[in-house]
Structures are given as C-alpha cells and as structure tokens.
Scaffold this motif. Structure first.
Motif, PDB file in Angstrom:
ATOM      1  N   GLY A   1      67.125  68.740 -11.846  1.00  0.00           N
ATOM      2  CA  GLY A   1      66.853  70.168 -11.997  1.00  0.00           C
ATOM      3  C   GLY A   1      65.931  70.421 -13.171  1.00  0.00           C
ATOM      4  N   THR A   2      65.389  71.633 -13.193  1.00  0.00           N
ATOM      5  CA  THR A   2      64.616  72.078 -14.354  1.00  0.00           C
ATOM      6  C   THR A   2      65.593  72.818 -15.269  1.00  0.00           C
ATOM      7  N   VAL A   3      65.507  72.523 -16.546  1.00  0.00           N
ATOM      8  CA  VAL A   3      66.546  72.999 -17.472  1.00  0.00           C
ATOM      9  C   VAL A   3      66.517  74.514 -17.688  1.00  0.00           C
ATOM     10  N   GLU A   4      67.564  74.984 -18.303  1.00  0.00           N
ATOM     11  CA  GLU A   4      67.759  76.429 -18.519  1.00  0.00           C
ATOM     12  C   GLU A   4      66.561  77.064 -19.230  1.00  0.00           C
ATOM     13  N   GLY A   5      66.142  78.210 -18.704  1.00  0.00           N
ATOM     14  CA  GLY A   5      65.042  78.966 -19.313  1.00  0.00           C
ATOM     15  C   GLY A   5      63.682  78.609 -18.757  1.00  0.00           C
ATOM     16  N   ASP A   6      63.630  77.578 -17.921  1.00  0.00           N
ATOM     17  CA  ASP A   6      62.342  77.059 -17.449  1.00  0.00           C
ATOM     18  C   ASP A   6      62.241  77.194 -15.927  1.00  0.00           C
TER      19      ASP A   6
ATOM     20  N   VAL B   1      69.427  62.616  -3.287  1.00  0.00           N
ATOM     21  CA  VAL B   1      69.037  63.544  -4.352  1.00  0.00           C
ATOM     22  C   VAL B   1      69.622  64.946  -4.137  1.00  0.00           C
ATOM     23  N   VAL B   2      70.308  65.438  -5.160  1.00  0.00           N
ATOM     24  CA  VAL B   2      70.828  66.807  -5.135  1.00  0.00           C
ATOM     25  C   VAL B   2      69.948  67.623  -6.083  1.00  0.00           C
ATOM     26  N   ASP B   3      69.157  68.524  -5.512  1.00  0.00           N
ATOM     27  CA  ASP B   3      68.205  69.289  -6.326  1.00  0.00           C
ATOM     28  C   ASP B   3      68.804  70.653  -6.661  1.00  0.00           C
ATOM     29  N   LEU B   4      69.026  70.888  -7.950  1.00  0.00           N
ATOM     30  CA  LEU B   4      69.667  72.142  -8.380  1.00  0.00           C
ATOM     31  C   LEU B   4      68.664  73.259  -8.615  1.00  0.00           C
ATOM     32  N   GLY B   5      67.372  72.965  -8.486  1.00  0.00           N
ATOM     33  CA  GLY B   5      66.361  74.006  -8.655  1.00  0.00           C
ATOM     34  C   GLY B   5      65.921  74.176 -10.096  1.00  0.00           C
ATOM     35  N   THR B   6      65.629  75.424 -10.450  1.00  0.00           N
ATOM     36  CA  THR B   6      65.115  75.687 -11.807  1.00  0.00           C
ATOM     37  C   THR B   6      66.128  76.505 -12.608  1.00  0.00           C
TER      38      THR B   6
ATOM     39  N   PHE C   1      74.766  71.590 -14.490  1.00  0.00           N
ATOM     40  CA  PHE C   1      74.482  70.155 -14.361  1.00  0.00           C
ATOM     41  C   PHE C   1      75.785  69.357 -14.388  1.00  0.00           C
ATOM     42  N   VAL C   2      76.653  69.706 -15.358  1.00  0.00           N
ATOM     43  CA  VAL C   2      77.920  68.981 -15.499  1.00  0.00           C
ATOM     44  C   VAL C   2      78.736  69.101 -14.205  1.00  0.00           C
ATOM     45  N   GLU C   3      78.814  70.322 -13.684  1.00  0.00           N
ATOM     46  CA  GLU C   3      79.595  70.562 -12.464  1.00  0.00           C
ATOM     47  C   GLU C   3      79.045  69.727 -11.301  1.00  0.00           C
ATOM     48  N   ALA C   4      77.701  69.691 -11.194  1.00  0.00           N
ATOM     49  CA  ALA C   4      77.096  68.945 -10.084  1.00  0.00           C
ATOM     50  C   ALA C   4      77.323  67.440 -10.222  1.00  0.00           C
ATOM     51  N   VAL C   5      77.260  66.948 -11.462  1.00  0.00           N
ATOM     52  CA  VAL C   5      77.495  65.513 -11.670  1.00  0.00           C
ATOM     53  C   VAL C   5      78.901  65.159 -11.213  1.00  0.00           C
ATOM     54  N   ARG C   6      79.856  66.024 -11.587  1.00  0.00           N
ATOM     55  CA  ARG C   6      81.259  65.779 -11.188  1.00  0.00           C
ATOM     56  C   ARG C   6      81.418  65.872  -9.671  1.00  0.00           C
ATOM     57  N   THR C   7      80.910  66.952  -9.084  1.00  0.00           N
ATOM     58  CA  THR C   7      81.094  67.183  -7.646  1.00  0.00           C
ATOM     59  C   THR C   7      80.507  66.047  -6.818  1.00  0.00           C
TER      60      THR C   7
ATOM     61  N   VAL D   1      71.059  61.560 -13.625  1.00  0.00           N
ATOM     62  CA  VAL D   1      70.685  62.972 -13.754  1.00  0.00           C
ATOM     63  C   VAL D   1      69.240  63.042 -14.231  1.00  0.00           C
ATOM     64  N   GLY D   2      68.455  63.889 -13.602  1.00  0.00           N
ATOM     65  CA  GLY D   2      67.066  64.079 -14.019  1.00  0.00           C
ATOM     66  C   GLY D   2      66.872  65.476 -14.566  1.00  0.00           C
ATOM     67  N   LEU D   3      66.341  65.564 -15.787  1.00  0.00           N
ATOM     68  CA  LEU D   3      66.110  66.862 -16.420  1.00  0.00           C
ATOM     69  C   LEU D   3      64.624  67.042 -16.658  1.00  0.00           C
ATOM     70  N   SER D   4      64.103  68.164 -16.182  1.00  0.00           N
ATOM     71  CA  SER D   4      62.671  68.424 -16.337  1.00  0.00           C
ATOM     72  C   SER D   4      62.469  69.683 -17.180  1.00  0.00           C
TER      73      SER D   4
END
Ligand code: B1M
Length: 209
Positions: free
Chosen positions: A93-98, A118-123, A130-136, A142-145
């Motif tokens: 995902g793209t991190v908070e604010g971006d 790949v689970v894409d969480l968007g922007t 992110f934490v919730e998705a890693v657990r689920t 984890v990729g952070l952009s």
C-alpha cells in the motif's frame, strides 16, 4: 511499427484515448513490455519536472497520471506471469497521507508476476490498516510506498506499528522516489528497492532468508 514517442506525448498531455490505443498497438506489434513501460515512466518524469518548474499544475499532473494508469492496465497481463502456487503472501500500500499509486501499482504487478499472492490496500493506508491486513492474510511480506518527503514519517510509523504488534517474521520492503537505503536502515525496514524490478529481487531474497 507503433510510435512510442507518440505514446510518451499522449501521456504527457493526458490524452488517455491515445495513450491506450498506442499502448495496445505496441502490444499487438510485440514490442517488449519493458520498452513500453520505460517510455511511460520517462513521460511521467517529464510531467514531474514540468510541475516542479510551474509549467503545469495539479490538474494536468492528474490527467497525465490517469492516461498512464489506463495504459499501464493494458500491460498488466503481460507483466504478470501467472504462477500456480504463490511463493508468499504480500500486503502492499501507499502510506498514510499519500495518494500516489502508480509506482506502488507497478511493484504490485511485478510481485504478482513473481508469483506472490498480493493484497493491495490502495493509497493513504494507516499503520493500523497495514497491521490488520498482515494479521488477516498472514502475510510474510509488506510493501510500503511513499512519494512525498512529508509522508516518509508514515513509513516509519507503519514499521513501528508492525514491530510493536510482534509481527517480526513479516519482512518490510520500502520504496518510492524520496526513499533511500539509508532511510530504510535508519527506521529498521528489512529492505529497500529503488524500482519495481529490484523490488522483486529484494522480496525474494528476504523471503528466502
Ligand atoms: Co505528485 N508529487 N503531488 N501527484 N507527483 C510528485 C511525487 C513530486 C516529486 C512532483 C514534483 O514536485 N516534481 C512532488 C513531491 C515533492 C516531494 O515531496 N519531494 C509531488 C507533489 C508536491 C504533490 C502534491 C503535494 C501537489 C499538490 O497538491 N500541491 C500532491 C500530494 C497529494 C498526496 O499524495 N497527498 C500531489 C498529487 C499528485 C497527483 C494526484 C496529481 C498525481 C498522482 C496520481 C496517482 O498516483 N494516481 C501526482 C503525480 C502523477 C506525480 C508525479 C508527476 C509522478 C509520480 C509517478 O507516478 N511516477 C511525481 C513526479 C515524479 O515522480 N517524477 C509527483 C511514475 C512512477 C512509475 O514512479 O511512483 O516514483 P514512482 O515509482 C517508482 C519508484 O519510486 C519505485 O518503483 C516505481 C517504479 O519503478 N517505487 C517503489 C515506488 N513505490 C515503491 C515501493 C517499493 C519499491 C519501489 O517497495 C514496496
């Protein structure tokens, strides 16, 4: 022979009809996907420079990005070689604010191509998401952009959130224009990749380690 220079011009001017038509023509003419992609990325660089020089403004940048995204979607099936059993599960995902997502989408495509699930969480993704998705999804990666210097601290917050939840087996890869290896070392990320192709190598080596 399709005119790749015209494709670059279509992206720069935000002409999505032309950008998709020319991309499809290039695909049909069997131009290598990487060659088509390079033209698109170079065009976006020019858009960025024009923005920096105040020659264009956010709306023009936005329509250029849309023209690139739609053209890129045509390349996705070629960039992604379907595998049978996924090597690992990755959350990205793209991190908070971006809100920038073209680079992140490219990394997601390349990871899919490398046979990651790949689970894409968007922007604009919060550390908690992110934490919730890693657990689920029980993700190993984890990729952070981040594309803005102002959102780089969100990368650090996300890494801290993942670590503080005890998800230490999950490897974190970070990237994006302002991000460096030095920054990755400083905040305790497991890996840094400068581009989507090296994001595959970095991810593979982390999963295998
Ligand atoms: Co914005 N923007 N933008 N923008 N934008 C930049 C990033 C900027 C450099 C332009 C400039 O001034 N020259 C500048 C940032 C300056 C800074 O912080 N240092 C900027 C700015 C200032 C802004 C706004 C603040 C403008 C404003 O509103 N005043 C605003 C912020 C909005 C927000 O996010 N909160 C904003 C908005 C936008 C649009 C929405 C209009 C649009 C984004 C649309 C979209 O993504 N859907 C946009 C665009 C298009 C750009 C530029 C022109 C292009 C970005 C891009 O898509 N590049 C950009 C200038 C530039 O980069 N030349 C710019 C193509 C893409 C393939 O490259 O994303 O770098 P990139 O990804 C690469 C690598 O970085 C790496 O691999 C990718 C491919 O190989 N990578 C990873 C990326 N993520 C990775 C993750 C990994 C590994 C590698 O592991 C997980």
């Amino acid at each position: 022979m399709p005119d790749l220079q015209q494709l670059g011009e279509a992206i720069k001017s935000g002409d999505r009809t032309k950008s998709t038509t020319l991309t499809q023509e290039a695909i049909d003419a069997q131009v290598p996907a990487q060659e088509i992609l390079d033209v698109m990325v170079d065009a976006m660089d020019v858009v960025g420079q024009r923005f920096q020089n105040n020659e264009i403004f956010v709306p023009e940048m936005l329509i250029a990005a849309r023209a690139m995204k739609e053209a890129l979607a045509l390349l996705e099936p070629i960039l992604v070689e379907a595998g049978i059993t996924p090597v690992a599960t990755a959350v990205i995902g793209t991190v908070e604010g971006d809100l920038h997502d073209i680079g992140k989408n490219l990394v997601a495509m390349m990871w899919k191509g490398a046979n990651f699930d790949v689970v894409d969480l968007g922007t604009n993704v919060s550390p908690a998401k992110f934490v919730e998705a890693v657990r689920t999804h029980n993700a190993q990666l984890v990729g952070l952009s981040a594309l803005l210097t102002t959102t780089m601290p969100s990368i650090q917050k996300t890494v801290e959130a993942i670590r503080s939840e005890g998800l230490d087996v999950t490897k974190v890869v970070i990237g994006g224009a302002p991000v460096t290896q030095e920054y990755a070392d400083q905040i305790g990320a497991d890996g840094y990749a400068a581009d989507a192709a090296s994001a595959v190598e970095v991810a593979r080596s982390l999963i295998e380690s």
